[in-house]
Design an enzyme around this catalytic site. Structure first.
Site, PDB file in Angstrom:
ATOM      1  N   LEU A   1       0.772  -0.970  -0.100  1.00  0.00           N
ATOM      2  CA  LEU A   1       0.023  -0.005  -0.069  1.00  0.00           C
ATOM      3  C   LEU A   1       0.890   1.402   0.043  1.00  0.00           C
ATOM      4  CD1 LEU A   1      -2.624  -0.870   2.727  1.00  0.00           C
ATOM      5  CD2 LEU A   1      -3.012  -1.019   0.061  1.00  0.00           C
ATOM      6  N   ASP A   2       0.495   1.995  -0.720  1.00  0.00           N
ATOM      7  CA  ASP A   2       1.287   3.703  -0.624  1.00  0.00           C
ATOM      8  C   ASP A   2       1.112   4.065   0.718  1.00  0.00           C
ATOM      9  OD1 ASP A   2       1.420   3.532  -3.554  1.00  0.00           O
ATOM     10  OD2 ASP A   2      -0.178   4.795  -3.923  1.00  0.00           O
ATOM     11  N   THR A   3       2.151   4.882   1.059  1.00  0.00           N
ATOM     12  CA  THR A   3       2.355   5.613   2.293  1.00  0.00           C
ATOM     13  C   THR A   3       1.115   6.144   2.780  1.00  0.00           C
ATOM     14  OG1 THR A   3       4.669   5.731   2.292  1.00  0.00           O
ATOM     15  CG2 THR A   3       3.470   7.354   3.781  1.00  0.00           C
TER      16      THR A   3
END
Length: 230
Positions: free
Chosen positions: A49-51
């Site tokens: 998952l992206d930050t």
């Protein structure tokens, strides 16, 4: 940084908090390294998952389990569903977003008109407040920033997504909501797994409109999803 949703024999499922890095960087442990440290076991990332994105993540407990999950993800046999909030009126309220993706400026990506190796996203949306819509997103591919680019291409960048021009907010309102898959082997047998994680971070996810919408979206896999071409 995270909450443990399930602890299975071969893997764990966690809910990553928003604004938490997936990989370790700048001398600070990422969510995978932190979970390894907390649990005292080696963990294998099988998707990411992206930050800014919160929600469900699978972490395998062995290389063998990781290989099987990688095969499942590659074959698109893990059904993933995301929630997003955005301000404004989209070009369409439900349907599909399809197109090749290319790198743009400032670590951004853009959606192209070509469809040689396209990012594919299916979605619904509901009005949940004045000028605010909730989106239920089902990616059929796993491109970097795919969902963020999909909504931006509809003219409604995700609320709090500074990179893609979303309205300012206390967080980027993208959340990995549900995971469905079948996992096992010929010896122990096969089992269907389903996980759901209602978002708790962010003032806008806690509004009455969102809570009401999630009642009807409690089981995304049973919904009558828009047909291709919608």
């Amino acid at each position: 940084m995270y909450r443990i949703i399930a602890d299975e024999a071969d893997f764990i499922v966690i809910s990553k908090s928003a604004k938490v890095h997936f990989h370790s960087q700048d001398g600070t442990a990422g969510v995978v390294a932190q979970a390894e440290q907390d649990l005292g076991i080696k963990l294998f990332a099988v998707h990411r998952l992206d930050t800014p994105t919160s929600g469900l993540l699978i972490l395998a407990k062995s290389a063998v389990a990781a290989k099987q999950f990688t095969e499942l993800f590659t074959a698109h046999k893990v059904q993933k569903y995301y929630l997003a909030l955005a301000k404004g009126k989209p070009k369409k309220k439900q349907g599909w977003v399809m197109g090749d993706m290319a790198k743009s400026r400032r670590s951004m990506f853009k959606l192209l008109r070509t469809k040689e190796n396209p990012a594919i996203t299916q979605f619904f949306s509901l009005s949940v407040g004045e000028g605010l819509r909730l989106y239920l997103l089902k990616p059929h591919s796993g491109k970097t920033h795919q969902l963020r680019v999909a909504l931006a291409s509809l003219g409604v960048p995700i609320l709090g997504d500074d990179l893609y021009g979303g309205a300012a907010a206390d967080r980027c309102y993208l959340h990995a909501y549900c995971l469905h898959f079948r996992y096992g082997d010929e010896v122990t047998g096969w089992r269907d797994y389903a996980y759901r994680d209602v978002p708790t971070q962010g003032e806008h996810f806690g509004t009455a409109g969102v809570i009401e919408a999630l009642v009807s979206w409690r089981e995304p896999d049973t919904l009558a999803w828009p047909a291709k071409g919608d």
